[in-house]
Design a protein around this motif. Structure first.
Motif, PDB file in Angstrom:
ATOM      1  N   VAL A  41       0.857  -1.183   0.000  1.00  0.00           N
ATOM      2  CA  VAL A  41       0.000   0.000   0.000  1.00  0.00           C
ATOM      3  C   VAL A  41       0.890   1.230   0.000  1.00  0.00           C
ATOM      4  CG1 VAL A  41      -1.742   1.276   1.321  1.00  0.00           C
ATOM      5  CG2 VAL A  41      -1.826  -1.214   1.247  1.00  0.00           C
ATOM      6  N   THR A  42       0.523   2.219  -0.810  1.00  0.00           N
ATOM      7  CA  THR A  42       1.279   3.462  -0.841  1.00  0.00           C
ATOM      8  C   THR A  42       0.347   4.634  -1.112  1.00  0.00           C
ATOM      9  OG1 THR A  42       3.271   4.536  -1.713  1.00  0.00           O
ATOM     10  CG2 THR A  42       1.860   3.402  -3.308  1.00  0.00           C
ATOM     11  N   THR A  59       0.268  -4.448  -9.873  1.00  0.00           N
ATOM     12  CA  THR A  59      -0.785  -3.685 -10.528  1.00  0.00           C
ATOM     13  C   THR A  59      -1.586  -2.943  -9.467  1.00  0.00           C
ATOM     14  OG1 THR A  59      -2.319  -5.556 -10.463  1.00  0.00           O
ATOM     15  CG2 THR A  59      -1.023  -5.287 -12.475  1.00  0.00           C
ATOM     16  N   ILE A  60      -2.134  -1.811  -9.864  1.00  0.00           N
ATOM     17  CA  ILE A  60      -2.992  -1.055  -8.947  1.00  0.00           C
ATOM     18  C   ILE A  60      -4.329  -1.762  -8.880  1.00  0.00           C
ATOM     19  CG2 ILE A  60      -4.158   1.135  -8.519  1.00  0.00           C
ATOM     20  CD1 ILE A  60      -1.832   2.469 -10.093  1.00  0.00           C
ATOM     21  N   GLU A  61      -4.711  -2.140  -7.683  1.00  0.00           N
ATOM     22  CA  GLU A  61      -5.927  -2.907  -7.514  1.00  0.00           C
ATOM     23  C   GLU A  61      -7.080  -2.097  -6.945  1.00  0.00           C
ATOM     24  OE1 GLU A  61      -6.826  -6.541  -4.706  1.00  0.00           O
ATOM     25  OE2 GLU A  61      -5.833  -7.139  -6.566  1.00  0.00           O
ATOM     26  N   GLU A  62      -6.756  -1.174  -6.029  1.00  0.00           N
ATOM     27  CA  GLU A  62      -7.864  -0.521  -5.321  1.00  0.00           C
ATOM     28  C   GLU A  62      -7.414   0.806  -4.721  1.00  0.00           C
ATOM     29  OE1 GLU A  62     -11.063  -1.885  -1.863  1.00  0.00           O
ATOM     30  OE2 GLU A  62      -9.339  -3.150  -2.316  1.00  0.00           O
ATOM     31  N   TRP A  63      -8.311   1.768  -4.705  1.00  0.00           N
ATOM     32  CA  TRP A  63      -8.149   3.051  -4.024  1.00  0.00           C
ATOM     33  C   TRP A  63      -8.851   2.931  -2.687  1.00  0.00           C
ATOM     34  CZ3 TRP A  63      -6.260   7.987  -5.642  1.00  0.00           C
ATOM     35  CH2 TRP A  63      -6.597   9.044  -4.803  1.00  0.00           C
ATOM     36  N   LYS A  64      -8.180   3.289  -1.596  1.00  0.00           N
ATOM     37  CA  LYS A  64      -8.790   3.239  -0.263  1.00  0.00           C
ATOM     38  C   LYS A  64      -8.702   4.628   0.372  1.00  0.00           C
ATOM     39  CE  LYS A  64      -9.215  -1.335   0.699  1.00  0.00           C
ATOM     40  NZ  LYS A  64     -10.194  -2.010   1.471  1.00  0.00           N
ATOM     41  N   ASN A  66      -8.749   7.076   3.474  1.00  0.00           N
ATOM     42  CA  ASN A  66      -8.469   7.038   4.914  1.00  0.00           C
ATOM     43  C   ASN A  66      -7.986   5.656   5.386  1.00  0.00           C
ATOM     44  OD1 ASN A  66      -8.301   8.387   7.380  1.00  0.00           O
ATOM     45  ND2 ASN A  66     -10.358   7.785   7.982  1.00  0.00           N
ATOM     46  N   PHE A  67      -7.125   5.023   4.625  1.00  0.00           N
ATOM     47  CA  PHE A  67      -6.678   3.650   4.898  1.00  0.00           C
ATOM     48  C   PHE A  67      -6.050   3.495   6.284  1.00  0.00           C
ATOM     49  CE2 PHE A  67      -3.600   0.127   4.542  1.00  0.00           C
ATOM     50  CZ  PHE A  67      -4.416  -0.876   4.053  1.00  0.00           C
ATOM     51  N   TYR A  68      -5.214   4.448   6.686  1.00  0.00           N
ATOM     52  CA  TYR A  68      -4.538   4.371   7.988  1.00  0.00           C
ATOM     53  C   TYR A  68      -5.187   5.254   9.052  1.00  0.00           C
ATOM     54  CZ  TYR A  68      -0.705   1.935   5.651  1.00  0.00           C
ATOM     55  OH  TYR A  68       0.055   1.038   4.936  1.00  0.00           O
ATOM     56  N   GLY A  69      -6.351   5.835   8.742  1.00  0.00           N
ATOM     57  CA  GLY A  69      -7.027   6.702   9.705  1.00  0.00           C
ATOM     58  C   GLY A  69      -6.408   8.082   9.798  1.00  0.00           C
ATOM     59  N   ASP A  70      -5.592   8.454   8.814  1.00  0.00           N
ATOM     60  CA  ASP A  70      -4.940   9.761   8.822  1.00  0.00           C
ATOM     61  C   ASP A  70      -5.589  10.748   7.856  1.00  0.00           C
ATOM     62  OD1 ASP A  70      -4.174   8.673   6.413  1.00  0.00           O
ATOM     63  OD2 ASP A  70      -2.020   8.837   6.754  1.00  0.00           O
ATOM     64  N   GLY A  71      -6.727  10.333   7.278  1.00  0.00           N
ATOM     65  CA  GLY A  71      -7.434  11.194   6.353  1.00  0.00           C
ATOM     66  C   GLY A  71      -6.873  11.180   4.937  1.00  0.00           C
ATOM     67  N   GLU A  72      -5.819  10.414   4.699  1.00  0.00           N
ATOM     68  CA  GLU A  72      -5.175  10.365   3.390  1.00  0.00           C
ATOM     69  C   GLU A  72      -5.561   9.090   2.637  1.00  0.00           C
ATOM     70  OE1 GLU A  72      -3.097  12.581   1.843  1.00  0.00           O
ATOM     71  OE2 GLU A  72      -3.491  13.975   3.477  1.00  0.00           O
ATOM     72  N   ARG A  74      -4.973   5.893  -0.022  1.00  0.00           N
ATOM     73  CA  ARG A  74      -3.861   4.977  -0.355  1.00  0.00           C
ATOM     74  C   ARG A  74      -4.285   4.130  -1.544  1.00  0.00           C
ATOM     75  NH1 ARG A  74      -2.253   7.880   3.190  1.00  0.00           N
ATOM     76  NH2 ARG A  74      -0.637   7.445   4.711  1.00  0.00           N
ATOM     77  N   LEU A  75      -3.295   3.652  -2.273  1.00  0.00           N
ATOM     78  CA  LEU A  75      -3.510   2.694  -3.341  1.00  0.00           C
ATOM     79  C   LEU A  75      -3.042   1.330  -2.869  1.00  0.00           C
ATOM     80  CD1 LEU A  75      -2.218   4.634  -6.463  1.00  0.00           C
ATOM     81  CD2 LEU A  75      -4.582   4.132  -5.875  1.00  0.00           C
ATOM     82  N   VAL A  76      -3.837   0.310  -3.123  1.00  0.00           N
ATOM     83  CA  VAL A  76      -3.441  -1.069  -2.847  1.00  0.00           C
ATOM     84  C   VAL A  76      -2.905  -1.626  -4.160  1.00  0.00           C
ATOM     85  CG1 VAL A  76      -4.214  -3.362  -2.144  1.00  0.00           C
ATOM     86  CG2 VAL A  76      -5.230  -1.316  -1.084  1.00  0.00           C
ATOM     87  N   LEU A  77      -1.667  -2.094  -4.132  1.00  0.00           N
ATOM     88  CA  LEU A  77      -1.056  -2.704  -5.306  1.00  0.00           C
ATOM     89  C   LEU A  77      -0.876  -4.180  -5.025  1.00  0.00           C
ATOM     90  CD1 LEU A  77       0.489   0.302  -4.899  1.00  0.00           C
ATOM     91  CD2 LEU A  77       1.130  -0.354  -7.192  1.00  0.00           C
TER      92      LEU A  77
END
Length: 81
Positions: A41-42, A59-64, A66-72, A74-77
């Motif tokens: 994840v990045t 490959t880019i699989e998913e946009w998340k 607030n993934f880490y609860g920081d309001g930002e 992340r992309l799941v690759l």
């Protein structure tokens, strides 16, 4: 055991842009070659990691949101065998 999540690769600033992260990712891939799926994840603006992961076969699989609860976001690759 067939699904691995890489939680982080960090390189000290003075050693960045020397190919160390790329080599580390390749070493990790070899070490866990038994896995059928590898995820990492990045942040979507982390172009260096995105390009490195895509070049390594992820490959880019998913946009998340607030993934880490920081309001930002992340992309799941993923890398699947």
């Amino acid at each position: 055991p067939d699904h691995i999540y890489i939680s982080g690769i960090a390189i000290a600033p003075e050693y960045q842009k020397q190919g160390i992260a790329k080599e580390a990712l390749e070493a990790i891939k070899k070490e866990i070659s038994f896995a059928k799926r590898i995820d990492l994840v990045t942040h979507p603006k982390n172009n260096i990691i995105l390009l490195m992961a895509l070049a390594a076969g992820f490959t880019i699989e998913e946009w998340k949101d607030n993934f880490y609860g920081d309001g930002e976001p992340r992309l799941v690759l993923s890398l699947k065998k």
